[in-house]
Design a protein around this motif. Structure first.
Motif, mmCIF file in Angstrom:
data_model
loop_
_atom_site.group_PDB
_atom_site.id
_atom_site.type_symbol
_atom_site.label_atom_id
_atom_site.label_comp_id
_atom_site.label_asym_id
_atom_site.label_seq_id
_atom_site.Cartn_x
_atom_site.Cartn_y
_atom_site.Cartn_z
ATOM 1 N N THR A 2 0.707 -0.908 0.000
ATOM 2 C CA THR A 2 0.000 0.000 0.000
ATOM 3 C C THR A 2 0.656 0.843 0.000
ATOM 4 O OG1 THR A 2 -0.374 -0.463 1.629
ATOM 5 C CG2 THR A 2 -0.785 -0.570 1.049
ATOM 6 N N HIS A 3 2.020 2.373 0.124
ATOM 7 C CA HIS A 3 2.122 3.120 -0.326
ATOM 8 C C HIS A 3 2.267 4.065 -1.341
ATOM 9 C CE1 HIS A 3 1.555 2.911 0.970
ATOM 10 N NE2 HIS A 3 2.163 3.166 0.322
ATOM 11 N N THR A 4 1.814 4.428 -1.522
ATOM 12 C CA THR A 4 1.506 5.031 -1.598
ATOM 13 C C THR A 4 2.046 5.187 -1.864
ATOM 14 O OG1 THR A 4 1.582 3.917 0.445
ATOM 15 C CG2 THR A 4 1.986 3.830 0.515
ATOM 16 N N PRO A 5 1.948 6.573 -4.519
ATOM 17 C CA PRO A 5 2.188 7.172 -3.272
ATOM 18 C C PRO A 5 2.006 6.111 -2.252
ATOM 19 C CG PRO A 5 0.147 7.911 -4.168
ATOM 20 C CD PRO A 5 0.801 7.032 -5.148
ATOM 21 N N HIS A 6 2.685 6.257 -1.221
ATOM 22 C CA HIS A 6 2.831 5.089 -0.416
ATOM 23 C C HIS A 6 2.422 5.385 1.019
ATOM 24 C CE1 HIS A 6 4.308 4.013 -4.111
ATOM 25 N NE2 HIS A 6 5.093 5.042 -4.072
ATOM 26 N N GLU A 7 1.629 6.379 1.159
ATOM 27 C CA GLU A 7 1.050 6.646 2.475
ATOM 28 C C GLU A 7 -0.452 6.443 2.349
ATOM 29 O OE1 GLU A 7 3.355 6.725 4.368
ATOM 30 O OE2 GLU A 7 4.842 7.258 2.915
ATOM 31 N N HIS A 8 -0.830 5.331 1.748
ATOM 32 C CA HIS A 8 -2.238 5.128 1.494
ATOM 33 C C HIS A 8 -2.567 3.702 1.735
ATOM 34 C CE1 HIS A 8 0.187 4.187 -1.950
ATOM 35 N NE2 HIS A 8 -0.555 3.125 -1.974
ATOM 36 N N PHE A 159 6.816 9.447 -1.338
ATOM 37 C CA PHE A 159 6.074 9.671 -2.566
ATOM 38 C C PHE A 159 7.026 9.714 -3.764
ATOM 39 C CE2 PHE A 159 3.125 11.369 0.556
ATOM 40 C CZ PHE A 159 1.892 10.993 0.053
ATOM 41 N N PRO A 160 6.608 9.202 -4.907
ATOM 42 C CA PRO A 160 7.452 9.330 -6.100
ATOM 43 C C PRO A 160 7.549 10.789 -6.548
ATOM 44 C CG PRO A 160 5.679 7.707 -6.423
ATOM 45 C CD PRO A 160 5.367 8.466 -5.173
ATOM 46 N N ARG A 161 8.539 11.069 -7.364
ATOM 47 C CA ARG A 161 8.636 12.335 -8.096
ATOM 48 C C ARG A 161 8.066 12.110 -9.493
ATOM 49 N NH1 ARG A 161 11.512 12.468 -3.231
ATOM 50 N NH2 ARG A 161 12.658 14.415 -2.957
ATOM 51 N N PHE A 162 7.485 13.152 -10.055
ATOM 52 C CA PHE A 162 6.864 13.044 -11.372
ATOM 53 C C PHE A 162 7.342 14.102 -12.357
ATOM 54 C CE2 PHE A 162 3.835 11.263 -8.344
ATOM 55 C CZ PHE A 162 3.561 10.033 -8.915
ATOM 56 N N LEU A 163 7.599 15.327 -11.881
ATOM 57 C CA LEU A 163 7.937 16.441 -12.768
ATOM 58 C C LEU A 163 9.434 16.491 -13.036
ATOM 59 C CD1 LEU A 163 5.840 19.235 -11.022
ATOM 60 C CD2 LEU A 163 5.243 18.057 -13.139
ATOM 61 N N PRO A 164 9.837 17.058 -14.175
ATOM 62 C CA PRO A 164 11.269 17.315 -14.368
ATOM 63 C C PRO A 164 11.755 18.331 -13.334
ATOM 64 C CG PRO A 164 9.954 18.373 -16.091
ATOM 65 C CD PRO A 164 9.019 17.505 -15.320
ATOM 66 N N GLU A 165 13.055 18.311 -13.072
ATOM 67 C CA GLU A 165 13.594 19.160 -12.005
ATOM 68 C C GLU A 165 13.356 20.644 -12.257
ATOM 69 O OE1 GLU A 165 17.642 18.257 -11.241
ATOM 70 O OE2 GLU A 165 17.253 16.172 -10.679
ATOM 71 N N ASP A 166 13.271 21.044 -13.530
ATOM 72 C CA ASP A 166 13.061 22.468 -13.829
ATOM 73 C C ASP A 166 11.586 22.805 -14.046
ATOM 74 O OD1 ASP A 166 12.672 21.129 -16.169
ATOM 75 O OD2 ASP A 166 13.966 22.409 -17.392
ATOM 76 N N THR A 275 11.475 7.000 -8.148
ATOM 77 C CA THR A 275 11.512 6.716 -6.717
ATOM 78 C C THR A 275 12.566 5.650 -6.472
ATOM 79 O OG1 THR A 275 10.164 6.159 -4.768
ATOM 80 C CG2 THR A 275 9.711 4.924 -6.781
ATOM 81 N N GLU A 276 12.702 5.222 -5.238
ATOM 82 C CA GLU A 276 13.565 4.110 -4.884
ATOM 83 C C GLU A 276 12.762 3.103 -4.078
ATOM 84 O OE1 GLU A 276 16.935 5.563 -2.755
ATOM 85 O OE2 GLU A 276 18.053 6.036 -4.579
ATOM 86 N N ARG A 277 13.145 1.865 -4.210
ATOM 87 C CA ARG A 277 12.480 0.797 -3.467
ATOM 88 C C ARG A 277 13.572 -0.052 -2.818
ATOM 89 N NH1 ARG A 277 7.416 -2.517 -5.800
ATOM 90 N NH2 ARG A 277 6.661 -0.393 -5.679
ATOM 91 N N SER A 278 13.469 -0.229 -1.512
ATOM 92 C CA SER A 278 14.443 -1.034 -0.764
ATOM 93 C C SER A 278 13.770 -2.296 -0.254
ATOM 94 C CB SER A 278 15.011 -0.239 0.417
ATOM 95 O OG SER A 278 15.710 0.909 -0.046
ATOM 96 N N VAL A 279 14.546 -3.379 -0.227
ATOM 97 C CA VAL A 279 13.976 -4.649 0.234
ATOM 98 C C VAL A 279 15.006 -5.379 1.082
ATOM 99 C CG1 VAL A 279 14.634 -5.763 -1.941
ATOM 100 C CG2 VAL A 279 12.923 -6.843 -0.480
ATOM 101 N N TRP A 280 14.522 -5.977 2.145
ATOM 102 C CA TRP A 280 15.319 -6.809 3.038
ATOM 103 C C TRP A 280 14.713 -8.212 3.041
ATOM 104 C CZ3 TRP A 280 13.976 -1.853 3.731
ATOM 105 C CH2 TRP A 280 14.958 -0.912 4.085
#
Length: 285
Positions: A2-8, A159-166, A275-280
């Motif tokens: 579930t996140h959301t966006p990962h706060e959901h 949360f992921p990023r979507f827009l270009p940096e500029d 975004t980044e995703r980490s797993v253990w």
């Protein structure tokens, strides 16, 4: 997952999001990140196919269906606090012809612990950081697992990023300022987000066998799914950053969220999911 966006989908920081919108975000998350979820299931250090799997904090089933596809002989117990998410998951399972392999359990994992059987694998994606006492939850998972069983903890970098940096043109860097404000909010309200789960897993009696972080970058072009994903993600972020943004930034954000505006994320051709995703992967001795 579930996140959301990962706060959901699991706890209080999603309180402002309508349940139907939460479910849509989870479905979009599953659709857009399907390839990355599949790669993580294939990466797990398993010498034999698990037969009994638990998807802990399953949402609408992103992990459940990836796990079912990876291991066609497995049965899965899908656990979530939301009856609506579980109903949606059951409907998908029936539509895919795998309803007989899925059991759903509605439970508040911060309260009484449900009967999960003795799984060979527990998958917890974007759920552990929502727990009021994640150390207790990890111990409960350890006790439920079969000896030698595996726990996979998957977490995303907020949360992921979507827009270009500029972007956007009139307020360059707006998204980064939104993220900075959001991180301050979540540091107070969701203190376990972004935690290093390795030491926590070791303290709970697990042996951490593998860990990795993967970078996600999916070009959106004019993908309707990514546009919708961005709209809901930035909209839910708005509720936590409103008081921290300048009036100019807030107005620019509202234009991005206005479906009728030509500047809306629904109409942009320069979106991507970053975004980044980490797993253990941790073993019960």
């Amino acid at each position: 997952m579930t996140h959301t966006p990962h706060e959901h989908g699991h706890a209080g920081d999603r309180h402002a999001i309508d349940p139907d919108i939460q479910a849509e975000v989870l479905d979009l998350d599953a659709e857009i990140l399907a390839g990355h979820i599949a790669s993580l299931t294939g990466w797990l250090p398993l010498s034999s196919s698990p037969r009994q799997i638990v998807d802990l904090g399953c949402g609408t089933g992103a992990g459940t269906f990836a796990l079912l596809e990876r291991w066609p002989e497995a049965n899965i117990t899908a656990v979530d606090a939301s009856a609506g998410h579980l109903q949606r998951l059951r409907e998908k399972a029936c539509a895919l012809g795998v309803g007989d392999r899925v059991r759903t359990v509605q439970a508040d994992l911060d309260a009484s612990w449900p009967d999960l059987g003795t799984p060979d694998l527990v998958w917890a994606s974007a759920s552990m950081h929502h727990m009021a006492d994640p150390d207790r939850t990890l111990r409960r998972v350890r006790d439920a697992l079969a000896p030698g069983g595996l726990l996979a903890v998957v977490e995303l970098a907020g949360f992921p990023r979507f827009l270009p940096e500029d972007g956007p043109k009139e307020r360059p860097g707006l998204e980064e300022r939104c993220h900075a404000a959001s991180e301050r909010y979540h540091a107070e309200h969701v203190p376990h987000r972004g935690a290093d789960w390795g030491p926590k897993l070791t303290a709970a009696g697990f042996s951490v066998e593998k860990e990795r972080t993967i970078t996600v970058h999916i070009a959106g072009s004019r993908s309707p799914a990514i546009g919708r994903y961005a709209l809901i993600s930035l909209g839910s972020m708005r509720t936590t950053v409103e008081g921290a943004l300048s009036p100019e930034d807030l107005a620019a954000l509202d234009r991005l969220l206005d479906a009728e505006s030509p500047e809306s994320v629904l109409h942009r051709g320069d979106l991507a999911v970053r975004t980044e995703r980490s797993v253990w992967a941790a073993r019960r001795p």
